[in-house]
Design a protein around this motif. Structure first.
Motif, PDB file in Angstrom:
ATOM      1  N   PRO A  19     -15.826  43.045  27.266  1.00  0.00           N
ATOM      2  CA  PRO A  19     -14.648  43.700  26.664  1.00  0.00           C
ATOM      3  C   PRO A  19     -13.564  42.731  26.195  1.00  0.00           C
ATOM      4  O   PRO A  19     -13.034  42.874  25.089  1.00  0.00           O
ATOM      5  CB  PRO A  19     -14.145  44.602  27.804  1.00  0.00           C
ATOM      6  N   ALA A  20     -13.222  41.729  27.024  1.00  0.00           N
ATOM      7  CA  ALA A  20     -12.147  40.802  26.635  1.00  0.00           C
ATOM      8  C   ALA A  20     -12.602  39.843  25.541  1.00  0.00           C
ATOM      9  O   ALA A  20     -11.801  39.445  24.689  1.00  0.00           O
ATOM     10  CB  ALA A  20     -11.672  40.013  27.858  1.00  0.00           C
ATOM     11  N   GLY A  21     -13.885  39.472  25.545  1.00  0.00           N
ATOM     12  CA  GLY A  21     -14.397  38.626  24.474  1.00  0.00           C
ATOM     13  C   GLY A  21     -14.467  39.351  23.149  1.00  0.00           C
ATOM     14  O   GLY A  21     -14.107  38.813  22.100  1.00  0.00           O
ATOM     15  N   VAL A  22     -14.910  40.609  23.185  1.00  0.00           N
ATOM     16  CA  VAL A  22     -15.012  41.409  21.965  1.00  0.00           C
ATOM     17  C   VAL A  22     -13.635  41.726  21.393  1.00  0.00           C
ATOM     18  O   VAL A  22     -13.477  41.858  20.181  1.00  0.00           O
ATOM     19  CB  VAL A  22     -15.821  42.690  22.257  1.00  0.00           C
ATOM     20  N   LEU A  23     -12.612  41.810  22.268  1.00  0.00           N
ATOM     21  CA  LEU A  23     -11.258  42.077  21.773  1.00  0.00           C
ATOM     22  C   LEU A  23     -10.809  40.997  20.788  1.00  0.00           C
ATOM     23  O   LEU A  23     -10.094  41.291  19.818  1.00  0.00           O
ATOM     24  CB  LEU A  23     -10.281  42.162  22.943  1.00  0.00           C
ATOM     25  N   TYR A  46      -9.731  50.001  36.307  1.00  0.00           N
ATOM     26  CA  TYR A  46      -9.230  48.652  36.567  1.00  0.00           C
ATOM     27  C   TYR A  46      -8.116  48.340  35.569  1.00  0.00           C
ATOM     28  O   TYR A  46      -8.254  48.613  34.370  1.00  0.00           O
ATOM     29  CB  TYR A  46     -10.366  47.628  36.431  1.00  0.00           C
ATOM     30  N   PRO A  47      -6.990  47.780  36.018  1.00  0.00           N
ATOM     31  CA  PRO A  47      -5.836  47.588  35.116  1.00  0.00           C
ATOM     32  C   PRO A  47      -6.161  46.843  33.822  1.00  0.00           C
ATOM     33  O   PRO A  47      -5.677  47.205  32.745  1.00  0.00           O
ATOM     34  CB  PRO A  47      -4.857  46.784  35.980  1.00  0.00           C
ATOM     35  N   GLY A  48      -6.979  45.809  33.910  1.00  0.00           N
ATOM     36  CA  GLY A  48      -7.274  45.019  32.725  1.00  0.00           C
ATOM     37  C   GLY A  48      -7.971  45.787  31.629  1.00  0.00           C
ATOM     38  O   GLY A  48      -7.889  45.412  30.445  1.00  0.00           O
ATOM     39  N   TYR A  49      -8.659  46.871  31.982  1.00  0.00           N
ATOM     40  CA  TYR A  49      -9.377  47.651  30.974  1.00  0.00           C
ATOM     41  C   TYR A  49      -8.437  48.248  29.931  1.00  0.00           C
ATOM     42  O   TYR A  49      -8.850  48.506  28.798  1.00  0.00           O
ATOM     43  CB  TYR A  49     -10.188  48.753  31.650  1.00  0.00           C
ATOM     44  N   ARG A  50      -7.208  48.482  30.316  1.00  0.00           N
ATOM     45  CA  ARG A  50      -6.244  49.031  29.350  1.00  0.00           C
ATOM     46  C   ARG A  50      -5.966  48.024  28.235  1.00  0.00           C
ATOM     47  O   ARG A  50      -5.704  48.408  27.096  1.00  0.00           O
ATOM     48  CB  ARG A  50      -4.941  49.400  30.076  1.00  0.00           C
ATOM     49  N   VAL A  51      -6.053  46.743  28.568  1.00  0.00           N
ATOM     50  CA  VAL A  51      -5.854  45.680  27.580  1.00  0.00           C
ATOM     51  C   VAL A  51      -7.164  45.372  26.866  1.00  0.00           C
ATOM     52  O   VAL A  51      -7.242  45.367  25.633  1.00  0.00           O
ATOM     53  CB  VAL A  51      -5.304  44.409  28.262  1.00  0.00           C
ATOM     54  N   ASN A  53      -9.910  46.861  26.332  1.00  0.00           N
ATOM     55  CA  ASN A  53     -10.575  47.875  25.507  1.00  0.00           C
ATOM     56  C   ASN A  53      -9.666  48.489  24.454  1.00  0.00           C
ATOM     57  O   ASN A  53      -9.956  49.565  23.919  1.00  0.00           O
ATOM     58  CB  ASN A  53     -11.176  48.972  26.394  1.00  0.00           C
ATOM     59  N   ARG A  54      -8.586  47.815  24.127  1.00  0.00           N
ATOM     60  CA  ARG A  54      -7.730  48.298  23.048  1.00  0.00           C
ATOM     61  C   ARG A  54      -8.353  47.924  21.692  1.00  0.00           C
ATOM     62  O   ARG A  54      -9.355  47.214  21.613  1.00  0.00           O
ATOM     63  CB  ARG A  54      -6.313  47.731  23.184  1.00  0.00           C
ATOM     64  N   SER A  55      -7.743  48.413  20.620  1.00  0.00           N
ATOM     65  CA  SER A  55      -8.096  48.028  19.237  1.00  0.00           C
ATOM     66  C   SER A  55      -9.561  48.272  18.914  1.00  0.00           C
ATOM     67  O   SER A  55     -10.214  47.470  18.253  1.00  0.00           O
ATOM     68  CB  SER A  55      -7.724  46.553  18.981  1.00  0.00           C
ATOM     69  N   ARG A  56     -10.086  49.385  19.371  1.00  0.00           N
ATOM     70  CA  ARG A  56     -11.462  49.763  19.038  1.00  0.00           C
ATOM     71  C   ARG A  56     -11.568  51.282  19.083  1.00  0.00           C
ATOM     72  O   ARG A  56     -10.655  51.981  19.479  1.00  0.00           O
ATOM     73  CB  ARG A  56     -12.448  49.130  20.015  1.00  0.00           C
ATOM     74  N   ARG A  57     -12.701  51.769  18.657  1.00  0.00           N
ATOM     75  CA  ARG A  57     -12.962  53.200  18.712  1.00  0.00           C
ATOM     76  C   ARG A  57     -13.948  53.487  19.837  1.00  0.00           C
ATOM     77  O   ARG A  57     -14.748  52.629  20.202  1.00  0.00           O
ATOM     78  CB  ARG A  57     -13.496  53.691  17.369  1.00  0.00           C
ATOM     79  N   TYR A 572      -3.928  34.552  27.814  1.00  0.00           N
ATOM     80  CA  TYR A 572      -4.950  35.529  27.441  1.00  0.00           C
ATOM     81  C   TYR A 572      -5.988  35.685  28.554  1.00  0.00           C
ATOM     82  O   TYR A 572      -6.470  36.784  28.820  1.00  0.00           O
ATOM     83  CB  TYR A 572      -5.647  35.128  26.139  1.00  0.00           C
ATOM     84  N   ALA A 573      -6.298  34.583  29.229  1.00  0.00           N
ATOM     85  CA  ALA A 573      -7.269  34.647  30.324  1.00  0.00           C
ATOM     86  C   ALA A 573      -6.707  35.383  31.543  1.00  0.00           C
ATOM     87  O   ALA A 573      -7.459  35.725  32.457  1.00  0.00           O
ATOM     88  CB  ALA A 573      -7.717  33.246  30.710  1.00  0.00           C
ATOM     89  N   LYS A 574      -5.403  35.648  31.570  1.00  0.00           N
ATOM     90  CA  LYS A 574      -4.773  36.446  32.634  1.00  0.00           C
ATOM     91  C   LYS A 574      -4.360  37.818  32.110  1.00  0.00           C
ATOM     92  O   LYS A 574      -3.440  38.453  32.633  1.00  0.00           O
ATOM     93  CB  LYS A 574      -3.535  35.716  33.169  1.00  0.00           C
ATOM     94  N   SER A 575      -5.057  38.297  31.085  1.00  0.00           N
ATOM     95  CA  SER A 575      -4.611  39.508  30.393  1.00  0.00           C
ATOM     96  C   SER A 575      -4.885  40.797  31.154  1.00  0.00           C
ATOM     97  O   SER A 575      -4.592  41.881  30.648  1.00  0.00           O
ATOM     98  CB  SER A 575      -5.247  39.589  28.998  1.00  0.00           C
TER      99      SER A 575
END
Length: 772
Positions: A19-23, A46-51, A53-57, A572-575
């Motif tokens: 997810p974070a790489g694809v973002l 998980y809190p990081g998922y809100r970040v 997994n953004r900007s996608r459908r 970004y690695a602490k996103s």
């Protein structure tokens, strides 16, 4: 124009790396479609998922049903990339592995992110990040406030992999522009471990102790740790010997006796700093161009003036939690700026929309040229220093680029020290070396000839230095208009701190890494991570940017300037941390679970336990693991104990639960416990010591897989070190050659530029060029 306009990515991944790489792709123009089960990704909470997994459908499909599978194959017909992070075998059972899809979708880039290489003996091992840390030996590499392994407060294997995911995808897309063929690419959490240990691990034939000495793990913690100092009102990172102000020393600034040894200097600084405000010290030290930074939790980084200036603190209106401040994109492309983030979609929010879209099957206009490696035919000039600059070009060398390291002919004591250390072995593999004096007209002409034949120039010079040497972007684009030019700064090209240099310890301090590993929240002194990994993430981010620029050039013929910074890549690695509306601390941020004071874990069921003969990493993540663990430790009554009835209660009462479990685990060996827990379905691994990586580097399967390389080094002799960090089915990655000895290829490179022997002899005599 976005860099990845027209590229569609189907994202089946979960966890962090996918997810974070694809973002990074999504916010540079890729149409990313997250395909998740009808109930949603099981880790959505998980809190990081809100970040991440953004900007996608979001499309909700049941891939176990005939209807869901048919819909997914319909999407594949118009997709460029598929990303998945399932255990090996899962996709094959669905008929969605690369072998099953390649004939019908020959254009497809299929990216797999397993825990371990999919054809390794460990492929079926459980893949939680901490388990990979333990089994790989990574926990034993981290210094701690006690002997033994340290739990890593941040998921480093996954963090490294999140950058390698887009690198592998982008390199494969570039190769597809040439060959017209898709391929399977793979990186793993284990290769993430290896990427962060390149500066630590090397097994050499000659002078092992010399090469290993600079980065040796110590107890108590040593490397960079004396720089961590408490002031009157907070922690500071202060590098006593690093200033850009010539003739000035830290002794001059604080009226210390000249010639004090480093240990005594830091003792004096600790005495002085404890009575002075941090802001005053920062102002004084930065005025004198010393490397220094506030040491703080991640949540405080979002308001740092340079972070704000860089656009790394982005506002995202989330429909579930309201206004948030999240980490932005860690790199910048002159011609292809990042898009404005959109919030994470609801599960299946776009299912009908996406399935109704008419997207024609891909028709590629490739050159038809076969490639041996993804970046074959690309030449990179590397003017970088230390580790953060050279590591990115080393990654490109591993993708098959012809990387030429250009360095001064002058003797540099600092570089000379690094030449006989694992640090430079870990960032110079695969390159050729040229020594040339850029301060002479003839030296500049040599470099200009090289630029005319090159595709990428890459360095990490402080702002203004490249211009003084005549190798800034504006000068070089006159020679090569389609040049891609990358500078990896400490802070950025503009902004309040842009004039300052820095290093990995400063970016760790500013963005919360040392705070977490202390952990400072539990009352410990903040602790430096000895992997130097914000150097590495900065370099990786630069490669993502360069490859995006290369794809843009493939499509348009245009070059451009790109940049990243240690500060950006570290944040970004602490996103997984973001701020909510009040932004005032833990109640106003998404702080993930914190590590305990003993540096053993994030909770009673996700931590290290000391056993009769070593340490065991337990990962009782799922609800069903709880009852099974209680049965194994012969404490079945804990299942019905009201203090531990739910996962939330077990976390809230973690200290009570840990106090009950700790003495139990000391009754058997680590291997005995691992076997008993595994038999009951509870994931666990023994935390191993590789002794500076030697057991990993001499594992013959690692050599066969290519994740470890063996070469012949001009000084060290037989050399085993980290090898391929990404694997490609059609255009394999490679290790072209051993790390160089300075000037090893000077004559070869100069002759390749057309210089005659008489001119070469003259240049050697006058010191314009030099060889080893």
């Amino acid at each position: 124009m976005t860099a990845l306009n027209g590229i569609r990515v189907l994202d089946l991944s979960w966890g962090i790396a996918g997810p974070a790489g694809v973002l990074l792709l999504a916010e540079h123009g890729a149409d990313v479609i997250k395909v998740e089960p009808p109930g949603g990704d099981p880790y959505r909470d998980y809190p990081g998922y809100r970040v991440w997994n953004r900007s996608r459908r979001s499309v909700a499909l049941d891939l176990k049903s005939a209807e869901g599978l048919a819909s997914f194959r319909q999407l594949l017909a118009g997709a460029d990339v598929l990303v998945e992070s399932f255990s090996p075998g899962v996709m094959a059972r669905l008929g969605l592995d690369y072998q099953s899809l390649a004939a019908d979708f020959p254009h497809l880039i299929y990216c797999a992110i397993p825990a371990y290489p999919s054809d390794s003996r460990n492929a079926s091992r459980p893949g939680w990040d901490a388990l990979v840390q333990a089994r790989s030996g990574m926990q034993y590499e981290q210094q701690a406030w006690r002997p033994g392994p340290a739990f890593l407060a941040n998921p480093l294997p996954s963090i490294a992999a999140l950058y390698m995911v887009p690198i592998a995808i982008l390199a494969a897309l570039h190769a597809r522009n040439e060959t017209g063929r898709g391929q399977r690419v793979e990186t793993s959490l284990y290769q993430g471990v290896l990427s962060f240990t390149t500066m630590l691990w090397a097994d050499v034939e000659h002078d092992q102790d010399v090469f290993q000495s600079l980065m040796t793990k110590t107890y108590p913690p040593g490397v960079h740790q004396p720089e961590v100092i408490m002031t009157a009102d907070g922690w500071i990172q202060s590098v006593a010997g690093a200033t850009q102000k010539r003739g000035t020393t830290i002794a001059d600034v604080f009226d210390l006796p000249a010639g004090l040894p480093p240990a005594q200097v830091y003792a004096e600084l600790a005495r002085i700093y404890r009575d002075r405000k941090r802001s005053e010290l920062l102002e004084l030290l930065q005025e004198n161009l010393f490397q220094t930074a506030e040491l703080q939790p991640t949540r405080d980084a979002f308001t740092h003036p340079q972070i704000v200036f860089n656009g790394m603190a982005v506002a995202v209106e989330d429909p579930e939690v309201g206004p948030t401040i999240q980490a932005g994109m860690p790199f910048s492309l002159e011609r292809n700026p990042a898009s404005t983030p959109t919030p994470r979609p609801a599960v299946g929010q776009h299912t009908a929309e996406v399935l109704a879209e008419a997207r024609a099957p891909l028709s590629l206009a490739a050159t038809g040229r076969d490639l041996r490696y993804p970046l074959e035919g690309i030449r990179v000039l590397d003017f970088g220093r230390a580790f953060a600059g050279p590591f990115g070009p080393m990654l490109m060398a591993g993708l098959g680029a012809d990387v030429i390291k250009v360095a001064t002919t002058e003797n540099d004591p600092g570089q000379a020290m690094l030449q006989t250390s694992t640090v430079l072995l870990g960032c110079e593999q695969g390159k050729r070396s040229l020594l040339v004096d850029l301060k002479t007209d003839e030296g500049r002409e040599i470099v200009h000839r090289l630029v005319a034949t090159s595709d990428v120039v890459h360095h990490n010079m402080v702002k203004g230095v490249a211009g003084r040497l005549g190798i800034d972007f504006e000068s070089l684009r006159q020679i090569k208009p389609d040049l891609i030019y990358c500078n990896t700064y400490m802070y950025g090209p503009e902004g309040p701190l842009s004039h300052l240099g820095g290093n990995d310890s400063l970016s760790q301090a500013l963005t919360g890494w040392e705070w977490d590993q202390g952990p400072a929240e539990a009352g410990n002194t903040p602790l430096y991570y000895r992997f130097g990994h914000t150097d590495t993430t900065n370099a990786m981010a630069s490669v993502v940017a360069v490859l995006m620029a290369l794809l843009h050039r493939d499509a348009t013929g245009e070059g451009q300037e790109v940049w990243t910074s240690l500060l950006n890549a570290a944040l970004y690695a602490k996103s997984d941390v973001y701020l909510t509306q009040d932004g005032t601390g833990p109640s106003g941020s998404s702080d993930p679970p914190a590590m305990n004071k003993s540096q053993t874990g994030l909770g009673a069921l996700y931590r290290l336990y000391e056993t009769a003969d070593g340490w065991l990493q337990v990962a009782g993540i799922k609800e069903e693991h709880w009852a099974s663990l209680c049965a194994v430790v012969e404490r079945p009554e804990l299942v019905s104990d009201s203090r531990f009835a739910t996962a939330a209660l077990r976390q809230a009462n973690r200290h009570e639960l840990e106090a009950l479990l700790e003495p139990v685990f000391t009754t058997l060996t680590a291997l005995q416990w691992r076997r008993k827990l595994e038999a009951a379905g509870v994931p666990a691994e023994v935390s191993i010591n590789t002794f500076d990586g030697r057991s990993a580097l001499n594992d013959e399967e690692n050599l066969r897989l290519g994740v470890v390389s063996q070469t012949q080094h001009a000084r060290a002799g037989r050399l085993r070190q980290v090898g391929q960090l990404m694997r490609f089915s059609d255009t394999p990655s490679t290790v072209l050659r051993a790390p160089f000895v300075r000037g090893e290829h000077t004559l070869e490179i100069i002759r390749g530029l057309g210089y005659e022997d008489d001119a070469i002899k003259d240049y050697l005599q006058r010191g314009i060029i030099a060889e080893s």
